[in-house]
Design an enzyme around this catalytic site. Structure first.
Site, mmCIF file in Angstrom:
data_model
loop_
_atom_site.group_PDB
_atom_site.id
_atom_site.type_symbol
_atom_site.label_atom_id
_atom_site.label_comp_id
_atom_site.label_asym_id
_atom_site.label_seq_id
_atom_site.Cartn_x
_atom_site.Cartn_y
_atom_site.Cartn_z
ATOM 1 N N HIS A 147 0.858 -1.191 0.000
ATOM 2 C CA HIS A 147 0.000 0.000 0.000
ATOM 3 C C HIS A 147 0.894 1.241 0.000
ATOM 4 O O HIS A 147 1.934 1.265 0.653
ATOM 5 C CB HIS A 147 -0.878 -0.029 1.249
ATOM 6 C CG HIS A 147 -1.926 1.036 1.305
ATOM 7 N ND1 HIS A 147 -2.882 1.208 0.332
ATOM 8 C CD2 HIS A 147 -2.172 1.992 2.250
ATOM 9 C CE1 HIS A 147 -3.680 2.209 0.669
ATOM 10 N NE2 HIS A 147 -3.264 2.705 1.823
ATOM 11 N N ASN A 167 -2.108 7.889 5.115
ATOM 12 C CA ASN A 167 -2.779 6.777 4.457
ATOM 13 C C ASN A 167 -3.912 7.368 3.610
ATOM 14 O O ASN A 167 -4.788 8.057 4.150
ATOM 15 C CB ASN A 167 -3.337 5.820 5.510
ATOM 16 C CG ASN A 167 -3.939 4.568 4.901
ATOM 17 O OD1 ASN A 167 -4.323 4.555 3.730
ATOM 18 N ND2 ASN A 167 -4.041 3.512 5.703
#
Length: 504
Positions: A147, A167
């Site tokens: 990610h 994030n």
């Protein structure tokens, strides 16, 4: 959002009551427009099933995503990386830095200092991506496997190297050193210096967190940096199609059929020039992106700027790693005084398919970039089939008793000035070579008595003869050792008409 149209006079995107928008992306080497409407996917309860802004009056996030996914095949997009995405959105140059702490080529302190300096100058955008990790490890660390996280800030303060990351899911935060729940490392002095209150950060999960560089090196796999192309005063590119039939499947012996380019750097005074070469493979469809099987690179040879035939003789100045990413970046820092010349060779690992690509050069000094064009006329190409067998397998000149028994071909040129390319292909288990003797020719700057293909090589050798006068020449192909029997191919390419026949 400045790539969304229509726009007002200030270059800001504006709402279109008709619901039609155009988005400008940098796709496959050039700017391209993507037309979309304002219909967005929604769930049964009226919630958006796509990216959206927390500000309900903003559409640009959803429109950008829809336009990009339209190009990439739809909302069931197989996934990408932030390097590729940011290049498409901004046109900024993508660089991939693999985090390999135990590799001497990865200088962790140098990379951190460079990124910190350039980030604060506004020269680059930075994201970092995790690698493979188990669900348990990811849960324990507060990280998502494979990610990408956006870097919002980077500091070296009080002896600590720190990054502030976000994030993109806007939730799930790091749980290790310098996280919001770390009571050991967050001293009052450090909190004040970074204007950070861990207790306040615990009140809201927005996906933003601080993390130390050592944890980055441990838990993350790659740093993606996209560089502002305006750092370079000079740039140009070539678009090219490399067909599957051009050259061998593997270019470990011969790269002479690969697309090649001449790069000449110029400066009227001594200077240190940054030169970056970006190869972008064009993505044709969704499956091509999801299952990227093409491994590409660029090889750089320093010297004459002429076509290169042997991959490692001389060895490349920059030997690129073949990667299955749409982008490959080669970076050079060169001392230029007058001019410096290079040959750029595009290369693939086990070429199977026709590929389309863009090769772009960025430089801080002036340069001339051109495709290497051959002087040979396709009308004047011949391929001869021969063999070494019995008496004619005479070996090289180290064996004078048998060497003269090798096959001999006589070539006749009537034009005053000629360019020749002679290629010999034989069994790969044999080292092969050939000699060219001038039987009779006019005296000129290009005249000679004898030329050879150089060191004997496994299965393939080549010789270029430039500006040679008209006349009669004998070509003798041979293996290194006598009694090495097998077939061979002799290919002749010429700028002018010629005749050739076998003498023995």
């Amino acid at each position: 959002s400045s790539i969304i149209y229509p726009q007002n006079r200030n270059g800001e995107p504006q709402y279109n009551p008709c619901g039609k928008y155009m988005v400008k992306f940098n796709i496959n080497g050039v700017h391209r427009k993507v037309i979309i409407d304002d219909f967005l996917p929604m769930g049964y309860d009226g919630e958006l099933l796509c990216s959206f802004s927390a500000n309900k009056n903003e559409l640009w996030v959803s429109l950008l995503e829809k336009a990009y996914l339209k190009v990439m095949g739809g909302y069931d997009f197989p996934g990408s990386n932030s390097n590729i995405d940011l290049h498409a959105l901004t046109g900024w140059i993508p660089e991939r830095i693999a985090i390999r702490p135990n590799n001497p080529e990865f200088n962790k302190d140098k990379e951190f200092t460079k990124i910190m300096d350039r980030f604060h100058k506004g020269h680059c955008l930075v994201t970092v991506a995790t690698g493979e990790m188990s669900d348990a490890e990811g849960e324990r660390a507060g990280l998502v496997p494979t990610h990408a996280y956006a870097m919002l800030d980077i500091r070296e303060i009080m002896g600590k190297k720190l990054m502030q990351l976000k994030n993109p899911w806007s939730h799930l935060c790091w749980k290790g050193n310098f996280s919001e729940r770390d009571t050991t490392n967050w001293t009052p002095q450090l909190q004040k210096a970074l204007n950070f209150d861990p207790k306040s950060a615990q009140m809201i999960d927005n996906g933003v967190f601080w993390i130390d560089y050592e944890s980055i090196l441990r838990f993350y796999d790659v740093i993606y940096v996209n560089w502002n192309p305006e750092l370079f005063g000079h740039t140009t590119c070539y678009h090219h199609t490399w067909t599957a039939k051009e050259g061998p499947k593997k270019d470990v012996y011969n790269i002479g059929d690969n697309p090649q380019y001449r790069l000449e750097l110029k400066s009227s005074h001594p200077t240190k020039a940054a030169v970056w070469i970006l190869m972008t493979r064009h993505i044709k469809d969704r499956d091509d992106f999801a299952n990227n099987r093409e491994f590409i690179t660029v090889l750089v040879y320093k010297g004459s700027g002429k076509r290169v035939f042997y991959p490692y003789d001389p060895p490349p100045y920059k030997d690129g790693v073949r990667i299955n990413s749409p982008h490959y970046l080669c970076k050079m820092l060169e001392d230029v005084n007058g001019s410096s010349t290079y040959t750029l060779v595009t290369s693939q690992y086990e070429k199977n398919n026709t590929i389309h690509y863009t090769l772009r050069v960025y430089s801080t000094c002036e340069f001339v970039f051109s495709k290497i064009m051959e002087p040979y006329n396709p009308k004047y190409e011949k391929q001869l089939t021969g063999q070494w067998k019995g008496r004619t397998a005479g070996g090289c000149g180290n064996y004078p008793d048998t060497h003269q028994s090798n096959p001999v071909y006589q070539l006749k040129l009537d034009t005053a000035e000629n360019y020749l390319l002679i290629e010999l292909r034989g069994p790969k288990q044999y080292s092969v070579g050939f000699e060219v003797f001038a039987v009779s020719c006019n005296e000129s700057a290009g005249s000679f008595q004898k030329k050879t293909s150089g060191d004997y090589r496994r299965g393939f050798c080549v010789l270029q003869l430039d500006s040679i006068p008209g006349g009669i020449y004998n070509i003798m192909p041979s293996t290194f050792y006598p009694k090495e029997e097998g077939p061979f191919l002799l290919n002749i390419s010429s700028s002018n008409p010629f005749t050739i026949s076998q003498l023995q």
